[in-house]
Design a protein around this motif. Structure first.
Motif, PDB file in Angstrom:
ATOM      1  N   ARG A 109      65.083  37.991  13.565  1.00  0.00           N
ATOM      2  CA  ARG A 109      65.345  38.171  14.996  1.00  0.00           C
ATOM      3  C   ARG A 109      65.148  36.842  15.750  1.00  0.00           C
ATOM      4  O   ARG A 109      65.974  36.459  16.586  1.00  0.00           O
ATOM      5  N   TYR A 110      64.052  36.147  15.437  1.00  0.00           N
ATOM      6  CA  TYR A 110      63.775  34.862  16.094  1.00  0.00           C
ATOM      7  C   TYR A 110      64.862  33.846  15.773  1.00  0.00           C
ATOM      8  O   TYR A 110      65.246  33.040  16.619  1.00  0.00           O
ATOM      9  N   ARG A 111      65.371  33.866  14.544  1.00  0.00           N
ATOM     10  CA  ARG A 111      66.452  32.932  14.184  1.00  0.00           C
ATOM     11  C   ARG A 111      67.679  33.202  15.073  1.00  0.00           C
ATOM     12  O   ARG A 111      68.359  32.282  15.508  1.00  0.00           O
ATOM     13  N   LEU A 112      67.905  34.492  15.408  1.00  0.00           N
ATOM     14  CA  LEU A 112      69.099  34.843  16.184  1.00  0.00           C
ATOM     15  C   LEU A 112      68.897  34.649  17.685  1.00  0.00           C
ATOM     16  O   LEU A 112      69.713  34.013  18.344  1.00  0.00           O
ATOM     17  N   VAL A 113      67.801  35.211  18.233  1.00  0.00           N
ATOM     18  CA  VAL A 113      67.652  35.186  19.695  1.00  0.00           C
ATOM     19  C   VAL A 113      66.503  34.305  20.193  1.00  0.00           C
ATOM     20  O   VAL A 113      66.411  34.054  21.393  1.00  0.00           O
ATOM     21  N   GLY A 114      65.634  33.899  19.289  1.00  0.00           N
ATOM     22  CA  GLY A 114      64.468  33.111  19.714  1.00  0.00           C
ATOM     23  C   GLY A 114      63.352  34.023  20.159  1.00  0.00           C
ATOM     24  O   GLY A 114      63.597  35.182  20.541  1.00  0.00           O
ATOM     25  N   PRO A 115      62.078  33.532  20.124  1.00  0.00           N
ATOM     26  CA  PRO A 115      60.941  34.371  20.489  1.00  0.00           C
ATOM     27  C   PRO A 115      60.945  34.743  21.969  1.00  0.00           C
ATOM     28  O   PRO A 115      61.423  33.977  22.798  1.00  0.00           O
ATOM     29  N   GLY A 116      60.424  35.930  22.263  1.00  0.00           N
ATOM     30  CA  GLY A 116      60.212  36.337  23.651  1.00  0.00           C
ATOM     31  C   GLY A 116      61.471  36.702  24.423  1.00  0.00           C
ATOM     32  O   GLY A 116      61.415  36.965  25.619  1.00  0.00           O
ATOM     33  N   LYS A 117      62.630  36.725  23.789  1.00  0.00           N
ATOM     34  CA  LYS A 117      63.868  37.067  24.515  1.00  0.00           C
ATOM     35  C   LYS A 117      64.296  38.493  24.163  1.00  0.00           C
ATOM     36  O   LYS A 117      64.023  38.971  23.073  1.00  0.00           O
ATOM     37  N   THR A 118      64.948  39.146  25.123  1.00  0.00           N
ATOM     38  CA  THR A 118      65.298  40.553  24.904  1.00  0.00           C
ATOM     39  C   THR A 118      66.781  40.747  24.567  1.00  0.00           C
ATOM     40  O   THR A 118      67.225  41.881  24.383  1.00  0.00           O
ATOM     41  N   THR A 119      67.518  39.642  24.455  1.00  0.00           N
ATOM     42  CA  THR A 119      68.955  39.756  24.142  1.00  0.00           C
ATOM     43  C   THR A 119      69.148  40.547  22.846  1.00  0.00           C
ATOM     44  O   THR A 119      68.357  40.420  21.915  1.00  0.00           O
ATOM     45  N   ASP A 120      70.219  41.370  22.803  1.00  0.00           N
ATOM     46  CA  ASP A 120      70.543  42.111  21.589  1.00  0.00           C
ATOM     47  C   ASP A 120      70.983  41.107  20.512  1.00  0.00           C
ATOM     48  O   ASP A 120      71.967  40.379  20.703  1.00  0.00           O
ATOM     49  N   PRO A 121      70.261  41.043  19.388  1.00  0.00           N
ATOM     50  CA  PRO A 121      70.623  40.055  18.357  1.00  0.00           C
ATOM     51  C   PRO A 121      72.068  40.193  17.882  1.00  0.00           C
ATOM     52  O   PRO A 121      72.708  39.192  17.535  1.00  0.00           O
ATOM     53  N   ALA A 122      72.596  41.435  17.883  1.00  0.00           N
ATOM     54  CA  ALA A 122      73.973  41.642  17.403  1.00  0.00           C
ATOM     55  C   ALA A 122      74.977  40.922  18.296  1.00  0.00           C
ATOM     56  O   ALA A 122      76.040  40.488  17.839  1.00  0.00           O
ATOM     57  N   VAL A 123      74.622  40.781  19.588  1.00  0.00           N
ATOM     58  CA  VAL A 123      75.523  40.082  20.520  1.00  0.00           C
ATOM     59  C   VAL A 123      75.562  38.599  20.144  1.00  0.00           C
ATOM     60  O   VAL A 123      76.622  37.973  20.117  1.00  0.00           O
ATOM     61  N   ILE A 124      74.391  38.033  19.846  1.00  0.00           N
ATOM     62  CA  ILE A 124      74.329  36.622  19.425  1.00  0.00           C
ATOM     63  C   ILE A 124      75.070  36.459  18.098  1.00  0.00           C
ATOM     64  O   ILE A 124      75.870  35.533  17.913  1.00  0.00           O
ATOM     65  N   ALA A 125      74.803  37.415  17.162  1.00  0.00           N
ATOM     66  CA  ALA A 125      75.405  37.314  15.825  1.00  0.00           C
ATOM     67  C   ALA A 125      76.932  37.322  15.913  1.00  0.00           C
ATOM     68  O   ALA A 125      77.609  36.617  15.151  1.00  0.00           O
ATOM     69  N   ALA A 126      77.458  38.094  16.877  1.00  0.00           N
ATOM     70  CA  ALA A 126      78.919  38.198  17.008  1.00  0.00           C
ATOM     71  C   ALA A 126      79.553  36.840  17.331  1.00  0.00           C
ATOM     72  O   ALA A 126      80.725  36.604  17.017  1.00  0.00           O
ATOM     73  N   GLY A 127      78.761  35.951  17.938  1.00  0.00           N
ATOM     74  CA  GLY A 127      79.305  34.645  18.301  1.00  0.00           C
ATOM     75  C   GLY A 127      79.063  33.575  17.233  1.00  0.00           C
ATOM     76  O   GLY A 127      79.445  32.414  17.414  1.00  0.00           O
ATOM     77  N   LEU A 128      78.422  33.947  16.135  1.00  0.00           N
ATOM     78  CA  LEU A 128      78.108  32.952  15.090  1.00  0.00           C
ATOM     79  C   LEU A 128      79.229  32.869  14.053  1.00  0.00           C
ATOM     80  O   LEU A 128      79.911  33.868  13.785  1.00  0.00           O
ATOM     81  N   PRO A 129      79.404  31.678  13.428  1.00  0.00           N
ATOM     82  CA  PRO A 129      80.391  31.584  12.349  1.00  0.00           C
ATOM     83  C   PRO A 129      80.005  32.491  11.175  1.00  0.00           C
ATOM     84  O   PRO A 129      78.811  32.730  10.948  1.00  0.00           O
ATOM     85  N   LYS A 130      81.015  32.976  10.443  1.00  0.00           N
ATOM     86  CA  LYS A 130      80.777  33.891   9.312  1.00  0.00           C
ATOM     87  C   LYS A 130      79.831  33.284   8.284  1.00  0.00           C
ATOM     88  O   LYS A 130      79.012  33.982   7.687  1.00  0.00           O
ATOM     89  N   GLN A 131      79.958  31.956   8.090  1.00  0.00           N
ATOM     90  CA  GLN A 131      79.115  31.285   7.089  1.00  0.00           C
ATOM     91  C   GLN A 131      77.632  31.385   7.461  1.00  0.00           C
ATOM     92  O   GLN A 131      76.772  31.571   6.612  1.00  0.00           O
ATOM     93  N   GLU A 132      77.358  31.295   8.775  1.00  0.00           N
ATOM     94  CA  GLU A 132      75.970  31.365   9.237  1.00  0.00           C
ATOM     95  C   GLU A 132      75.411  32.778   8.982  1.00  0.00           C
ATOM     96  O   GLU A 132      74.263  32.939   8.559  1.00  0.00           O
ATOM     97  N   ILE A 133      76.230  33.805   9.250  1.00  0.00           N
ATOM     98  CA  ILE A 133      75.806  35.193   8.983  1.00  0.00           C
ATOM     99  C   ILE A 133      75.525  35.348   7.491  1.00  0.00           C
ATOM    100  O   ILE A 133      74.517  35.948   7.080  1.00  0.00           O
ATOM    101  N   ALA A 134      76.411  34.787   6.671  1.00  0.00           N
ATOM    102  CA  ALA A 134      76.240  34.883   5.209  1.00  0.00           C
ATOM    103  C   ALA A 134      74.949  34.194   4.776  1.00  0.00           C
ATOM    104  O   ALA A 134      74.207  34.709   3.926  1.00  0.00           O
ATOM    105  N   ASP A 135      74.650  33.038   5.378  1.00  0.00           N
ATOM    106  CA  ASP A 135      73.433  32.296   5.003  1.00  0.00           C
ATOM    107  C   ASP A 135      72.169  33.063   5.418  1.00  0.00           C
ATOM    108  O   ASP A 135      71.187  33.104   4.674  1.00  0.00           O
ATOM    109  N   ILE A 136      72.197  33.663   6.614  1.00  0.00           N
ATOM    110  CA  ILE A 136      71.034  34.457   7.055  1.00  0.00           C
ATOM    111  C   ILE A 136      70.872  35.672   6.132  1.00  0.00           C
ATOM    112  O   ILE A 136      69.769  35.981   5.672  1.00  0.00           O
ATOM    113  N   ALA A 137      72.000  36.360   5.851  1.00  0.00           N
ATOM    114  CA  ALA A 137      71.948  37.549   4.979  1.00  0.00           C
ATOM    115  C   ALA A 137      71.388  37.176   3.612  1.00  0.00           C
ATOM    116  O   ALA A 137      70.510  37.873   3.068  1.00  0.00           O
ATOM    117  N   ALA A 138      71.867  36.076   3.039  1.00  0.00           N
ATOM    118  CA  ALA A 138      71.421  35.664   1.699  1.00  0.00           C
ATOM    119  C   ALA A 138      69.942  35.272   1.713  1.00  0.00           C
ATOM    120  O   ALA A 138      69.189  35.624   0.788  1.00  0.00           O
TER     121      ALA A 138
END
Ligand code: KG4
Ligand code: ZN
Length: 353
Positions: free
Chosen positions: A229-258
């Motif tokens: 969660r912190y990698r996606l939105v940073g500490p202390g923020k309430t943003t929905d991580p999925a919203v941030i993830a939607a704006g990330l390149p596919k490779q970055e999602i793959a790297d986080i997933a792996a």
């Protein structure tokens, strides 16, 4: 000369409705599967990113009779050919368990056959015996599913002693929640595994909790979840991580997933080895949906070779929820462990009668 006695084949109908799969199977006392049906509800729960208990129990109500009918049809028998009816009554979602138990009781009354209780977690371990046609007992059992990540000392199929488990999320739950953060579909385990195929597991060094405490047979995945969660939105923020993830390149999602998958797998493999060393046992059986994970299977197999332990992991279709694993009821049938018709459900309690 004593005449040869040919014992009749025992046929048991097993019913599984603990979570979001409506399943039934007919198994014999020689662990042959005569028929098996699994009706998945994944499509119903997908838009919610997890299982909705009320939707699950309603779907079980709709599916249970057709699933049993189809199972009996595939088995090529009549209901009256059954010797017993077995049902998973613990642990699971209350409404879901009730549907399976009610169906099993109704059949027992109508057919005048005995009722057998199945512990869903023990059945996950027993899947190894069915798959390998070899007796893995005594063994250490690790169940890693959507709701549980538990170690057991399994002396016999009728004697399981809990050794420890997760202190927060289950491994499957962590997969499902992190998948939701990454905007990947439910169920999260298979989605993360797929995304991770193209990712680099070394990109992020996420925490591997409790591995430095070898005497403690426990897991903790909440810190790992927070790290993602912190990698996606940073500490202390309430943003929905999925919203941030939607704006990330596919490779970055793959790297986080792996990187996430690697951390979970390292915990599961590391703790399994610690459990074997601590107990001195030489056999490990894995069960539950997360045991379907390819990376986990591969790393566990390597570790088992190094440690010289016997490893049993059921094929993927027997890792995720199914009724074939309910063949553990055969052991109870032989031990004459039948239940009264006022048998209850135990959603959270793990019984080991
Ligand atoms: O045993 P199961 O089918 O149902 C329960 O008893 O909970 O386990 C379901 C869990 C889900 O959390 C799902 O995401 C996870 O197993 N799962 C996986 C994989 N396939 C299913 N987790 C990781 N990798 C997989 N390939
Ligand atoms: Zn399960």
């Amino acid at each position: 000369m004593t005449p040869l006695m040919i014992l009749p084949m025992i046929r048991i109908l097993t019913i599984e409705t603990t979570c979001d799969e409506t399943a039934a199977a007919v198994v014999t006392d020689s662990l042959e599967v005569l028929g098996s049906v699994v009706a998945s509800q994944d499509n119903l729960h997908q838009k919610f990113g997890g299982v909705v208990p009320e939707i699950a129990s309603r779907a079980h109500l709709e599916n249970i009779v057709p699933v049993i009918d189809e199972t009996i049809h595939r088995a090529g028998i009549l209901l009256s050919d059954l010797d017993a009816v077995a049902v998973a009554n613990t642990p699971g979602l209350a409404g879901s368990l009730l549907v399976g138990l009610s169906a099993a009781k109704a059949l027992c009354v109508a057919l005048r056959k005995p009722l057998i209780a199945i512990n869903h977690l023990q059945a996950h371990i027993y899947a190894c015996k069915i798959a390998f046609r070899e007796d893995p007992f005594p063994c250490i059992g690790l169940i890693v599913s959507g709701g549980h990540s538990n170690f057991y000392r399994c002396a016999t199929p009728l004697d399981f002693t809990p050794l420890g488990g997760t202190i927060d999320d289950a491994a499957g739950e962590a997969f499902d929640k992190v998948a939701a953060m990454l905007g990947l579909p439910y169920p999260g385990g298979p989605s993360i595994q797929k995304a991770a195929e193209k990712g680099n597991p070394k990109t992020y060094s996420f925490p591997r909790s409790l591995l430095d405490e070898p005497d403690r047979l426990a897991f903790s995945f909440s810190g790992l979840k927070t790290a993602v969660r912190y990698r996606l939105v940073g500490p202390g923020k309430t943003t929905d991580p999925a919203v941030i993830a939607a704006g990330l390149p596919k490779q970055e999602i793959a790297d986080i997933a792996a990187s996430f998958q690697e951390a979970v797998v390292d915990c599961l493999v590391g703790k399994s080895i610690q459990a074997l060393r601590k107990t001195g046992m030489k056999t490990l059986c894995l069960g539950g949906g997360v045991a379907a994970n390819e990376r986990f299977r591969q790393k566990m197999e390597n570790a088992a070779k190094n440690e010289q332990i016997r490893l049993f992991i059921a094929p993927i279709t027997l890792c995720t929820d199914n009724a074939v694993m309910g063949a553990i009821a055969v052991e109870r049938f032989h031990a004459k462990l039948f239940e009264p018709l006022d048998l209850d459900i135990y959603p959270g309690l793990i019984r080991n009668k």
